[in-house]
Design a protein around this motif. Structure first.
Motif, mmCIF file in Angstrom:
data_model
loop_
_atom_site.group_PDB
_atom_site.id
_atom_site.type_symbol
_atom_site.label_atom_id
_atom_site.label_comp_id
_atom_site.label_asym_id
_atom_site.label_seq_id
_atom_site.Cartn_x
_atom_site.Cartn_y
_atom_site.Cartn_z
ATOM 1 N N PRO A 104 -12.684 -24.737 0.247
ATOM 2 C CA PRO A 104 -14.077 -24.863 0.751
ATOM 3 C C PRO A 104 -15.011 -25.035 -0.172
ATOM 4 N N ARG A 105 -15.996 -25.836 0.318
ATOM 5 C CA ARG A 105 -17.269 -26.028 -0.416
ATOM 6 C C ARG A 105 -18.174 -24.739 -0.933
ATOM 7 N N TRP A 106 -18.998 -24.890 -1.701
ATOM 8 C CA TRP A 106 -19.826 -23.754 -1.820
ATOM 9 C C TRP A 106 -20.867 -23.752 -0.866
ATOM 10 N N THR A 107 -21.226 -22.276 -0.509
ATOM 11 C CA THR A 107 -22.186 -22.125 0.467
ATOM 12 C C THR A 107 -23.338 -21.025 -0.291
ATOM 13 N N PRO A 108 -24.572 -21.069 0.209
ATOM 14 C CA PRO A 108 -25.352 -20.016 -0.074
ATOM 15 C C PRO A 108 -25.090 -18.682 0.117
ATOM 16 N N PRO A 109 -25.253 -17.725 -0.704
ATOM 17 C CA PRO A 109 -24.866 -16.119 -0.463
ATOM 18 C C PRO A 109 -25.446 -15.768 0.814
ATOM 19 N N ALA A 114 -5.291 -18.490 -3.394
ATOM 20 C CA ALA A 114 -6.400 -17.663 -2.718
ATOM 21 C C ALA A 114 -7.231 -18.521 -2.019
ATOM 22 N N ARG A 115 -7.564 -19.705 -2.477
ATOM 23 C CA ARG A 115 -8.723 -20.750 -2.041
ATOM 24 C C ARG A 115 -8.215 -21.785 -1.364
ATOM 25 N N GLY A 116 -6.937 -21.866 -1.378
ATOM 26 C CA GLY A 116 -6.266 -23.232 -0.903
ATOM 27 C C GLY A 116 -5.848 -23.032 0.421
ATOM 28 N N THR A 117 -5.873 -24.359 1.141
ATOM 29 C CA THR A 117 -5.408 -24.244 2.564
ATOM 30 C C THR A 117 -4.288 -25.284 2.661
ATOM 31 N N THR A 118 -3.306 -25.018 3.519
ATOM 32 C CA THR A 118 -2.092 -25.918 3.418
ATOM 33 C C THR A 118 -2.244 -27.267 4.019
#
Length: 710
Positions: A179-184, A210-214
């Motif tokens: 996923p891309r960065w998003t503001p807090p 943890a950050r991956g999507t299949t």
């Protein structure tokens, strides 16, 4: 001198976040890059919102340098400081690196950047630039520069391969999307299971997957479409490979830097990339030399409106009929094929009827058409086609083609083409080369670039037929019918241009054609009855090759070759006679007191040469000493007391007794090992040089041969 490098734009067809995850796998060590021994984080910081992440590392490298140089320098490894600044909001990574080792002697600066492709946000672009400035290095500055540039360029391509390797590794682990960065603030509104910070690659290493999507979760795979150039002012690496061919990293850098300079200095139209690349190749990728050559050519094109010649130039009808050249399909490599039947072309008539300028303009239009056809074939065949092939048929070439104004026009055309269309000739196939070809080649070859000369393939007689001939370079079904093929060729057959079409009057009949050779390697000579012309050649090595080539312009002569251990001397009386008589260029060397068989010996049997004949030959020497080439006037064979002189001999004697004989000649001395590749040893359908060159391998005895052709 500061060495610089600028990469093209390299495109990874993966999202920025996934590329960053692959990039981080290179640290702290990377087995895929053997020279990279490891790294240590010196400083790390993040912005409050987590958008900017800065890491400063010390990187240890093992430079592939001679051990002696390492010992002199007193180091085994070199250290670089690398600062990485990733901006997750802008989706960019900037890498700045400089050397820490020998920083006071050598300055290495490198800047790299990863960014989102401007036309496809799911792709990532990479650019790289660097400079090397060696101020001093124990007297080994040149060596260090070569080692550094070699090491650097070898790692450039490897760097891209490493990123692709780790991308595949991530995908094999099921990680195809990050996923891309998003503001807090936006993150707090989402499910708490979605982490607010760390959408970058640095956190992928902390918790695998943890950050991956299949792939099954996203329902899509990586884009497979062809890369689009990320910026009109920049070159894409894929574009270079597709349209310009395989280039080394430094060659790519030279192209990009010269192109950037042209964009900055030439606000108007700049040449196409393949045109710029030709000038770089012509100057061995020396940017300064290529830039000078290219700028002169651009000024020339502008001055003479060459860019519009295909639209403005309409060849006269006379050219359509008598200019024996034209385009004819392509060769086996996809290069456009141009056929020139030079032997059938009346160059003298064309120059007199049209003038030099019209012929030059026509040749320029041919070169412009050739570049256009190369672009078309590049699109047709799906690979870079940047040059064309020229097939030259010399059947019919004779002394008429060596008419001085015609040769002068040819030399000017060659000079203009070499200066403004470098590296456009991919291959030159010369077929049916006659005996006179070495003369023409000797005249024009000094004006042809060495890189171009290496592309010449010369066939004599029917050697172009069969394996090793034209069929190796041109498909059999497009070989022209006049060369034994089945393909009808529309190239005009030429012929003599009618004198009625000449723009100027014909030369006076009494003009001395020997003047044609006053500026060539050929010498002119006159032979009088009782006054032969002689040339001495000193041989210092036992096994050398003396070659000769001469034409009898007037009268009949006898050619002989002699050897003497003594150096011949020209007496004052004979020199005065030669200079004051009407003999012209005439030199006598054999002293009248010399005795044949005692003071000198005959090495060649006398060869009678008739008016109009052309003779080529060679002699493999056995002993050092002085070899004398002699031409003397041919007279009737002395008759014995019981025989009467032949009528033909008497008439011949009366015919030439009051006239001098004229000839032009050329001779050359070669080492035996160099003879085979010389101009003199060119295979000719009329001479025996192909057999003679093979004879030079024997040193047991003197070998010689002469051959005449009409």
């Amino acid at each position: 001198m500061v060495q610089k490098y600028q990469s093209p734009v390299r495109v990874y067809k993966y999202p920025f976040e996934l590329v960053m995850a692959a990039y981080e796998k290179r640290f702290p060590t990377c087995p895929e890059i053997p020279v990279f021994l490891g790294s240590e984080i010196l400083h790390e910081s993040r912005s409050d919102d987590g958008a900017i992440h800065i890491i400063e590392r010390s990187c240890k490298l093992n430079v592939d340098a001679p051990r002696l140089l390492k010992k002199i320098a007193g180091v085994e490894y070199v250290f670089f400081i690398q600062k990485n600044t990733v901006n997750w909001k802008e989706r960019t990574l900037r890498i700045e690196a400089h050397n820490e080792t020998f920083a006071n002697r050598v300055v290495v600066l490198e800047t790299c950047s990863y960014s989102v492709h401007p036309e496809n946000e799911e792709w990532t672009c990479f650019e790289q630039s660097a400079s090397l400035d060696i101020k001093s290095f124990f007297g080994f500055e040149s060596t260090v520069e070569k080692i550094a540039m070699k090491q650097y360029t070898s790692n450039i391509k490897r760097g891209k391969e490493v990123i692709e390797h780790y991308l595949k590794e991530l995908i094999s682990q099921g990680i195809t999307f990050i996923p891309r960065w998003t503001p807090p603030s936006a993150c707090r509104q989402k499910d708490e299971q979605v982490p607010a910070v760390g959408h970058g690659a640095d956190d992928v290493r902390l918790e695998s997957g943890a950050r991956g999507t299949t792939k099954e979760q996203t329902g899509s795979s990586c884009p497979l479409a062809e890369a689009v150039s990320p910026d009109a002012d920049k070159l894409d690496a894929d574009y270079i490979e597709r349209y310009l061919g395989q280039l080394t990293p430094m060659q790519e850098s030279c192209l990009i830097r010269l192109r950037q300079w042209l964009q900055e200095t030439h606000k108007g139209k700049i040449p196409k990339d393949e045109h710029i690349l030709r000038f770089l190749r012509a100057r061995d990728f020396n940017i300064d030399k290529a830039r000078e050559m290219l700028c002169q050519s651009l000024s020339w094109r502008k001055q003479y409106q060459v860019d519009y010649i295909l639209q403005s130039w309409r060849p006269p009808a006379l050219l359509d009929e008598y200019y024996t050249g034209g385009w004819h399909y392509q060769d086996k490599d996809g290069r456009p094929l141009y056929i020139l039947r030079l032997g059938q072309m009346d160059t003298k008539g064309l120059v007199k009827a049209l003038g030099e300028e019209s012929l030059l303009r026509h040749v320029l239009s041919i070169n412009e058409e050739g570049q256009k056809r190369c672009e078309e074939n590049t699109n047709i065949f799906g690979r870079p086609i940047t040059s064309w092939t020229c097939l030259v048929d010399l059947e019919g070439l004779n002394m008429r083609h060596l008419w001085r104004p015609g040769v002068k026009a040819l030399l000017r055309i060659i000079e203009v083409v070499e200066d403004n269309y470098p590296e456009t000739l991919g291959r030159l196939l010369i077929v049916r080369a006659p005996r006179v070809f070495p003369v023409l080649w000797t005249l024009v070859s000094p004006f042809i670039n060495e890189n171009t000369r290496q592309k010449f393939l010369i066939y004599s007689g029917n050697n172009y037929q069969g394996p090793g001939g034209l069929v190796d370079y041109v498909d059999k079904d497009v070989i022209p019918d006049f060369l034994g093929g089945d393909c009808m060729c529309t190239v005009p057959e030429g012929g003599l241009v009618p004198k009625s079409l000449y723009q100027t009057e014909e030369e006076p009949e009494n003009s001395d054609h020997i003047r044609l050779w006053t500026e060539t390697i050929y010498h002119s000579a006159s032979v009088l009855k009782g006054a032969p012309h002689e040339v001495v050649v000193e041989i210092l090595e036992g096994e050398s090759v003396i070659t000769w080539d001469f034409d009898i312009l007037k009268g009949d002569v006898v050619f002989s070759l002699f050897h003497s251990k003594r150096a011949p001397q020209t007496s004052h009386k004979e020199a005065t006679l030669a200079s004051t008589s009407s003999a012209g260029d005439n030199m006598q060397l054999i002293d009248k007191t010399w005795v044949l068989g005692v003071d000198y010996s005959r090495m060649e049997s006398p060869l009678v040469c008739r008016e109009g004949e052309s003779i080529q030959g060679s002699h493999v020497t056995r002993w050092p000493g002085f070899y004398i080439l002699q031409w003397k006037m041919h007279g009737p064979v002395p008759c014995s007391g019981t025989s009467l002189p032949r009528v033909d001999d008497v008439l011949a004697s009366l015919q030439v007794s009051s006239h001098k004989c004229k000839l032009i000649y050329y001779y050359e001395v070669l080492a035996s090992k160099d003879f085979r590749g010389s101009v003199s040893s060119l295979e000719s359908c009329n001479s025996g040089f192909s057999q003679l060159s093979g004879a030079t391998s024997s040193s047991s005895q003197s070998q010689s041969s002469s051959h005449l052709s009409r």
